[in-house]
Design a protein around this motif. Structure first.
Motif, short mmCIF file in Angstrom:
data_model
loop_
_atom_site.label_atom_id
_atom_site.label_comp_id
_atom_site.label_asym_id
_atom_site.label_seq_id
_atom_site.Cartn_x
_atom_site.Cartn_y
_atom_site.Cartn_z
N ASN A 81 6.98 -6.88 -17.87
CA ASN A 81 8.12 -6.69 -18.76
C ASN A 81 9.43 -7.32 -18.30
N GLY A 82 9.47 -7.85 -17.10
CA GLY A 82 10.68 -8.48 -16.61
C GLY A 82 11.75 -7.51 -16.16
N TYR A 83 11.34 -6.42 -15.53
CA TYR A 83 12.29 -5.43 -15.06
C TYR A 83 12.87 -5.82 -13.69
N GLY A 84 14.02 -5.25 -13.35
CA GLY A 84 14.69 -5.54 -12.10
C GLY A 84 14.22 -4.65 -10.96
N THR A 85 14.97 -4.68 -9.87
CA THR A 85 14.57 -4.01 -8.63
C THR A 85 14.50 -2.49 -8.76
N GLU A 86 15.31 -1.93 -9.65
CA GLU A 86 15.39 -0.47 -9.75
C GLU A 86 14.16 0.14 -10.43
N GLU A 90 0.85 -1.19 0.00
CA GLU A 90 0.00 0.00 0.00
C GLU A 90 0.89 1.24 0.00
N THR A 91 1.04 1.82 -1.17
CA THR A 91 1.88 3.00 -1.31
C THR A 91 1.47 3.79 -2.54
N SER A 92 1.94 5.01 -2.66
CA SER A 92 1.63 5.83 -3.83
C SER A 92 2.55 5.44 -4.98
N VAL A 93 1.96 5.02 -6.10
CA VAL A 93 2.75 4.64 -7.27
C VAL A 93 2.10 5.18 -8.53
N THR A 94 2.86 5.22 -9.59
CA THR A 94 2.35 5.47 -10.94
C THR A 94 2.60 4.20 -11.74
N TRP A 95 2.15 4.20 -12.98
CA TRP A 95 2.45 3.05 -13.85
C TRP A 95 3.95 2.81 -13.91
N GLU A 96 4.73 3.88 -14.02
CA GLU A 96 6.18 3.75 -14.14
C GLU A 96 6.80 3.00 -12.98
N THR A 97 6.33 3.25 -11.76
CA THR A 97 6.96 2.69 -10.57
C THR A 97 6.21 1.49 -10.00
N SER A 98 5.19 1.00 -10.70
CA SER A 98 4.35 -0.07 -10.18
C SER A 98 4.99 -1.45 -10.33
N ARG A 99 4.59 -2.35 -9.46
CA ARG A 99 4.98 -3.75 -9.55
C ARG A 99 4.46 -4.36 -10.85
N MET A 100 3.23 -3.98 -11.26
CA MET A 100 2.59 -4.54 -12.44
C MET A 100 3.45 -4.36 -13.69
N ARG A 101 3.96 -3.17 -13.89
CA ARG A 101 4.78 -2.89 -15.08
C ARG A 101 6.04 -3.75 -15.08
N SER A 102 6.68 -3.87 -13.92
CA SER A 102 7.89 -4.67 -13.83
C SER A 102 7.61 -6.15 -14.09
N TRP A 103 6.50 -6.67 -13.54
CA TRP A 103 6.16 -8.08 -13.74
C TRP A 103 5.83 -8.37 -15.21
N ASP A 136 12.41 -7.94 -7.95
CA ASP A 136 13.17 -8.35 -9.14
C ASP A 136 12.36 -9.35 -9.96
N PHE A 137 11.97 -8.93 -11.17
CA PHE A 137 11.19 -9.79 -12.04
C PHE A 137 11.97 -10.17 -13.31
N SER A 138 13.27 -10.08 -13.24
CA SER A 138 14.09 -10.35 -14.43
C SER A 138 14.03 -11.82 -14.85
N ASP A 139 13.71 -12.72 -13.93
CA ASP A 139 13.64 -14.15 -14.28
C ASP A 139 12.20 -14.63 -14.45
N ASP A 140 11.33 -14.31 -13.51
CA ASP A 140 9.95 -14.80 -13.55
C ASP A 140 9.02 -13.63 -13.87
N ASN A 141 8.53 -13.59 -15.10
CA ASN A 141 7.70 -12.47 -15.55
C ASN A 141 6.79 -12.92 -16.68
N PHE A 142 5.81 -12.09 -17.01
CA PHE A 142 4.86 -12.44 -18.07
C PHE A 142 5.55 -12.54 -19.43
#
Length: 387
Positions: free
Chosen positions: A122-127, A107-120, A134-140
């Motif tokens: 596309n397979g983006y990392g922690t940053e 529960e925090t303030s996020v935008t699409w850019e900083t959301s977990r959803m976007r990273s999952w 870290d979704f670099s290995d397991d992602n959609f």
């Protein structure tokens, strides 16, 4: 020999026709000239048609017969609706909700850019996300597409507008291969949707797969809407702790749900390079109907009150309207008439001529897209302007 040749030709033609209906496995798809794909179309009776393609594979149904759909099952071809096509570029939206994921982990303030959803997706990392996941290995992206398929998904400049109703900031634009639709995009008639966000539009409803339901997505059990789910949009909700979401009935919930809501489904979108014919195949069409709105009711109980050169008109409120149009004239045939739009069921008309009889009528209107749609005029009332 002639009979054998004719039979062989017939079998070849049959196979070619079936190739346009079923997903192909292990063979190059047969495509018509110009890729054989069209933009969404709407008939006069309000039926919307989308062309579809098979592209990628994902867990969807129970394939091993153990009574549940999970990652122990085999992946199945993903069906996508073509929202638009231009040359070699096709804008695709998954035909069904493919997974259940939180928009954000906490529960925090996020935008699409900083959301977990976007990273999952596309397979983006922690940053890339606020939760540092870290979704670099397991992602959609990796789970749904082979390396060759990933190479023909275009990296898209994703525009993240503010919430059009609440003004919540959408954040920075991003560059992504896979993303979610925005509030603006699901109200774009070019893509086969209706312009009104509040309509329970069939064109925006999406069914969950068995896998999506098994992952925890809320799934309708109502007979008329069986398997429909809520699916996330990338736009912010009423504040930065909420994300907008599509209701299972097809209306846009602009206030949204909290970003860590656990029952929302994922309906991905992407841009595909069609020139790689070995990566996708034609999947036929899907259709839905444009919701038919009830006619606007006739305004009733029009009343007129005079004070000097001013008339105050009032009438019974009509539900489901944007406003009213009041019309008045000194002529029964409405010559030289004047008209005025008001948002409430009351209007004040000033500077009327003394000793003249004025005729009044009112009708309601609503807005569909950029167009005003009017109801029937009320009964005509008249009043004489006295000293």
């Amino acid at each position: 020999m002639k009979k054998k040749s004719k039979r062989t030709l017939a079998l070849l033609l049959t196979g070619t026709l079936l190739a346009g209906i079923l997903p192909l496995s292990g063979s190059a798809p047969v495509q018509a000239a110009d890729h054989g794909l069209n933009n969404p179309s709407v008939t006069r009776d309000g039926v919307i048609t989308w062309d579809c393609v098979w592209f990628g594979n994902y867990w969807q149904e129970d394939t091993n017969g153990d009574g549940k759909a999970d990652k122990n099952d085999g992946k199945q071809p993903i069906k996508w609706r073509v929202l638009s096509v231009e040359g070699d570029d096709a804008f695709l939206l998954a035909d069904k909700n493919l997974d259940c994921q939180k928009y954000n982990e906490t529960e925090t303030s996020v935008t699409w850019e900083t959301s977990r959803m976007r990273s999952w997706l596309n397979g983006y990392g922690t940053e890339a996300n606020k939760d540092g996941k870290d979704f670099s290995d397991d992602n959609f992206l990796n789970n749904a597409f082979s390396e060759g398929e990933r190479s023909v998904i275009k990296t898209t400049s994703v525009v993240n507008n503010d919430n059009p109703v609440h003004g919540t900031e959408g954040g920075n634009d991003t560059m992504d291969k896979v993303y979610l639709l925005s509030i603006d995009e699901v109200a774009n008639v070019k893509y086969g949707f209706v312009s009104s966000r509040s309509d329970n539009a069939e064109s925006r409803r999406a069914k969950n797969t068995a896998f999506t339901k098994g992952q925890g997505a809320w799934t309708s059990a109502y007979a008329e809407d069986a398997w429909n789910g809520y699916w996330w949009l990338r736009s912010p909700g009423g504040d930065s702790g909420n994300a907008s979401i599509m209701s299972f009935l097809g209306s846009v919930l602009t206030t949204g749900y909290n970003v860590y809501h656990r029952y929302g489904a994922v309906r991905p979108a992407l841009h595909l390079n069609l020139s790689s014919l070995s990566s996708w195949s034609y999947a036929g069409t899907v259709t839905s109907a444009v919701p038919v709105k009830a006619a606007l009711g006739k305004v009733s109980s029009l009343k007129l009150k005079q004070k000097k050169d001013t008339v105050t008109a009032s009438w019974k409120k009509t539900t489901g309207v944007k406003g009213y149009q009041i019309c008045y004239s000194t002529s029964k045939k409405w010559k030289g008439k004047k008209q005025k739009l008001v948002s409430k069921n009351k209007a004040v008309i000033k500077k009327l001529k003394k000793k003249k009889t004025y005729y009044f009528r009112v009708r309601a209107y609503r807005v569909e897209g950029t167009k005003k749609v009017y109801g029937a005029w009320s009964s005509v009332k008249r009043i004489k302007i006295r000293k």
